[in-house]
Design a protein around this motif. Sequence first.
Motif, PDB file in Angstrom:
ATOM      1  N   VAL A 311       0.843  -1.197   0.000  1.00 20.01           N
ATOM      2  CA  VAL A 311       0.000   0.000   0.000  1.00 20.01           C
ATOM      3  C   VAL A 311       0.877   1.245   0.000  1.00 20.01           C
ATOM      4  CG1 VAL A 311      -1.729   1.310   1.298  1.00 20.01           C
ATOM      5  CG2 VAL A 311      -1.900  -1.184   1.145  1.00 20.01           C
ATOM      6  N   GLN A 312       0.565   2.188  -0.905  1.00 21.28           N
ATOM      7  CA  GLN A 312       1.349   3.409  -1.045  1.00 21.28           C
ATOM      8  C   GLN A 312       0.712   4.550  -0.243  1.00 21.28           C
ATOM      9  OE1 GLN A 312       4.306   3.497  -3.184  1.00 21.28           O
ATOM     10  NE2 GLN A 312       3.880   1.328  -2.788  1.00 21.28           N
ATOM     11  N   ALA A 313       1.573   5.435   0.266  1.00 25.78           N
ATOM     12  CA  ALA A 313       1.080   6.601   0.991  1.00 25.78           C
ATOM     13  C   ALA A 313       0.326   7.525   0.041  1.00 25.78           C
ATOM     14  CB  ALA A 313       2.247   7.346   1.632  1.00 25.78           C
ATOM     15  N   HIS A 314      -0.767   8.083   0.527  1.00 22.25           N
ATOM     16  CA  HIS A 314      -1.559   9.035  -0.253  1.00 22.25           C
ATOM     17  C   HIS A 314      -2.339   9.898   0.730  1.00 22.25           C
ATOM     18  CE1 HIS A 314      -4.645  10.656  -2.936  1.00 22.25           C
ATOM     19  NE2 HIS A 314      -3.870  10.315  -3.948  1.00 22.25           N
ATOM     20  N   PRO A 315      -2.472  11.187   0.433  1.00 22.00           N
ATOM     21  CA  PRO A 315      -3.197  12.060   1.373  1.00 22.00           C
ATOM     22  C   PRO A 315      -4.624  11.609   1.649  1.00 22.00           C
ATOM     23  CG  PRO A 315      -2.038  13.367  -0.272  1.00 22.00           C
ATOM     24  CD  PRO A 315      -1.929  11.932  -0.711  1.00 22.00           C
ATOM     25  N   LEU A 317      -5.684   8.348   1.550  1.00 21.58           N
ATOM     26  CA  LEU A 317      -5.703   6.900   1.763  1.00 21.58           C
ATOM     27  C   LEU A 317      -6.822   6.520   2.731  1.00 21.58           C
ATOM     28  CD1 LEU A 317      -4.154   4.271   1.082  1.00 21.58           C
ATOM     29  CD2 LEU A 317      -2.746   4.692   3.121  1.00 21.58           C
ATOM     30  N   SER A 318      -7.532   5.437   2.400  1.00 27.31           N
ATOM     31  CA  SER A 318      -8.625   4.973   3.245  1.00 27.31           C
ATOM     32  C   SER A 318      -8.123   4.719   4.667  1.00 27.31           C
ATOM     33  CB  SER A 318      -9.219   3.690   2.656  1.00 27.31           C
ATOM     34  OG  SER A 318     -10.280   3.217   3.442  1.00 27.31           O
ATOM     35  N   PRO A 319      -8.806   5.229   5.702  1.00 30.56           N
ATOM     36  CA  PRO A 319      -8.324   5.110   7.085  1.00 30.56           C
ATOM     37  C   PRO A 319      -7.936   3.701   7.534  1.00 30.56           C
ATOM     38  CG  PRO A 319     -10.123   6.663   6.992  1.00 30.56           C
ATOM     39  CD  PRO A 319     -10.021   6.051   5.611  1.00 30.56           C
ATOM     40  N   PRO A 320      -8.664   2.634   7.154  1.00 27.98           N
ATOM     41  CA  PRO A 320      -8.238   1.307   7.612  1.00 27.98           C
ATOM     42  C   PRO A 320      -6.852   0.885   7.096  1.00 27.98           C
ATOM     43  CG  PRO A 320     -10.514   1.245   6.885  1.00 27.98           C
ATOM     44  CD  PRO A 320      -9.967   2.574   6.458  1.00 27.98           C
ATOM     45  N   GLY A 326       0.510   7.646  10.567  1.00 27.16           N
ATOM     46  CA  GLY A 326       0.138   8.226   9.287  1.00 27.16           C
ATOM     47  C   GLY A 326       0.707   7.520   8.079  1.00 27.16           C
ATOM     48  N   GLN A 327       1.537   6.518   8.304  1.00 29.34           N
ATOM     49  CA  GLN A 327       2.124   5.771   7.209  1.00 29.34           C
ATOM     50  C   GLN A 327       1.223   4.583   6.815  1.00 29.34           C
ATOM     51  OE1 GLN A 327       5.017   6.682   5.508  1.00 29.34           O
ATOM     52  NE2 GLN A 327       4.522   8.504   6.740  1.00 29.34           N
ATOM     53  N   PRO A 328       1.394   4.065   5.599  1.00 34.00           N
ATOM     54  CA  PRO A 328       0.564   2.935   5.173  1.00 34.00           C
ATOM     55  C   PRO A 328       0.713   1.724   6.081  1.00 34.00           C
ATOM     56  CG  PRO A 328       1.692   3.897   3.297  1.00 34.00           C
ATOM     57  CD  PRO A 328       2.286   4.527   4.517  1.00 34.00           C
ATOM     58  N   LEU A 329      -0.368   1.040   6.303  1.00 38.51           N
ATOM     59  CA  LEU A 329      -0.382  -0.152   7.134  1.00 38.51           C
ATOM     60  C   LEU A 329       0.420  -1.267   6.484  1.00 38.51           C
ATOM     61  CD1 LEU A 329      -1.755  -1.546   9.649  1.00 38.51           C
ATOM     62  CD2 LEU A 329      -3.505  -2.331   8.048  1.00 38.51           C
ATOM     63  N   ARG A 330       1.143  -2.009   7.277  1.00 38.89           N
ATOM     64  CA  ARG A 330       1.838  -3.220   6.840  1.00 38.89           C
ATOM     65  C   ARG A 330       1.334  -4.368   7.690  1.00 38.89           C
ATOM     66  NH1 ARG A 330       2.452  -0.493   3.129  1.00 38.89           N
ATOM     67  NH2 ARG A 330       4.367   0.399   2.274  1.00 38.89           N
ATOM     68  N   LEU A 331       0.707  -5.369   7.041  1.00 38.71           N
ATOM     69  CA  LEU A 331       0.117  -6.481   7.779  1.00 38.71           C
ATOM     70  C   LEU A 331       1.155  -7.491   8.233  1.00 38.71           C
ATOM     71  CD1 LEU A 331      -3.022  -7.123   5.528  1.00 38.71           C
ATOM     72  CD2 LEU A 331      -2.943  -5.904   7.708  1.00 38.71           C
TER      73      LEU A 331
END
Length: 463
Positions: A311-315, A317-320, A326-331
Amino acid sequence: MLRLFALVVAAVALVLTAFTAPILPADTPTLPATPYNYANIALPQHLTTPPVRAIDNTPADNPITDAGATLGRVLFYDTRLSANQLISCASCHRQADGFSDPEILSVGFQGGRTGRHSMTLAFARFYDNGHFFWDERAETLEDQVLMPIQDDVEMGMTLDDVRARLEATDFYADLFTDAFGSAEITNERMSRALAQFVRSMVAPASKFDEGRAVQAPGPPGDPLDNFTAEENLGLELFYGRARCSTCHRGDLQVAVEALNNGLDPVTADEGAGDGRFKTGSLRNIAVTAPYMHDGRFATLEQVVDHYDRGVQAHPNLSPPLVRGNGQPLRLNLTAQERAALVAFMRTLTDESFLADERWSDPFIEIVSHEDDATLPDAAALDAVYPNPFQHEATIQVTFAQATSATVTVYDMMGREVVRLADGLQPAGTQTLHWAADGLASGVYLVRLQSAEGVATRTVTLSR
């Protein structure tokens, strides 16, 4: 007037002549004497709950009727709706592919490509805000169904020209009368009928549905008795730690609005705005590859990898998909867990839906002699299984005595795909194997021809 198919007519005619292929274009649809049931398709209890009913976008002034959806089915498959009569709605929304397109970008009536991948139509009825297309530019399904017809790339028609063609086609008068009480053809009636047919595409017989139907009522997420251990692990992750269900909610695994899922840090295609795209149901997802609005992912494994660590960072980006910093989630899923998620998503496919006559092409005429009493005495096409199949089909044929015969597979354009047997065949039962690797999903026809006659059976390849 002969209807034209998407391939060059002369080439098709040559194949049909050379091999006496038993699949022919028909100018008039073949419909049952009593319309199929579209209006009252039986749904299991978990698909009739208030949360499911709340996201049904069927308007009060256009409920599904059997006659209306029947008219919609004919319109959906009729190439008269395109400028050069080469393309129908079904050209880009194929039943065997869950009413999506295996091409990354669909081919229009003059060979041009669409701007985005074709979305699946199955379960389109269940989407809370009722908007359609990846960018949700159509306010309703009734609006959406007429837009591809008028698109310069897709079908290239005006609605005035469509109406004129339909008015000049004899069988439409009866279909419009049955659906709406008179033979008058209007834009609104075409729209309503097509929308009814699309909304009827509800397939409630997946492995997931079978498990949920015998489970105690309540929200999904608990293990299912008919699942393997891997599938239940995937189910647990989907509704739990992997957080898939925060967007793909409930028993239909569908969102309620367009979302940004972090495909790109900068979005050249803004979709519905700020890189948001419609998030439809995951039902039949295993057969609707490629994935995303631009078809960038060829497999479900790639999709899972994206959400796991891509998942890429984007202003916007869907909250989940955003961590606390504030960075993209990593599962950080294990290989076993990623495979389990894919296994779970494969349980969402209703195989029967992919070949159900209610949603099939009424213009395909299959000339079959399966009932010829003289054939089984000397030769018989006993079985084709499994049906549908994913990789290899088994064909059983029996010959009462040694005889010259061929067993051939054709696609629905009448083209020979493979010849499995040719020449003198020994007496007794033979088992033939057809490996369909590299072929597109769809309906194929197995044809046995001997001196005594011809027998045919259809089989569905479902990836």
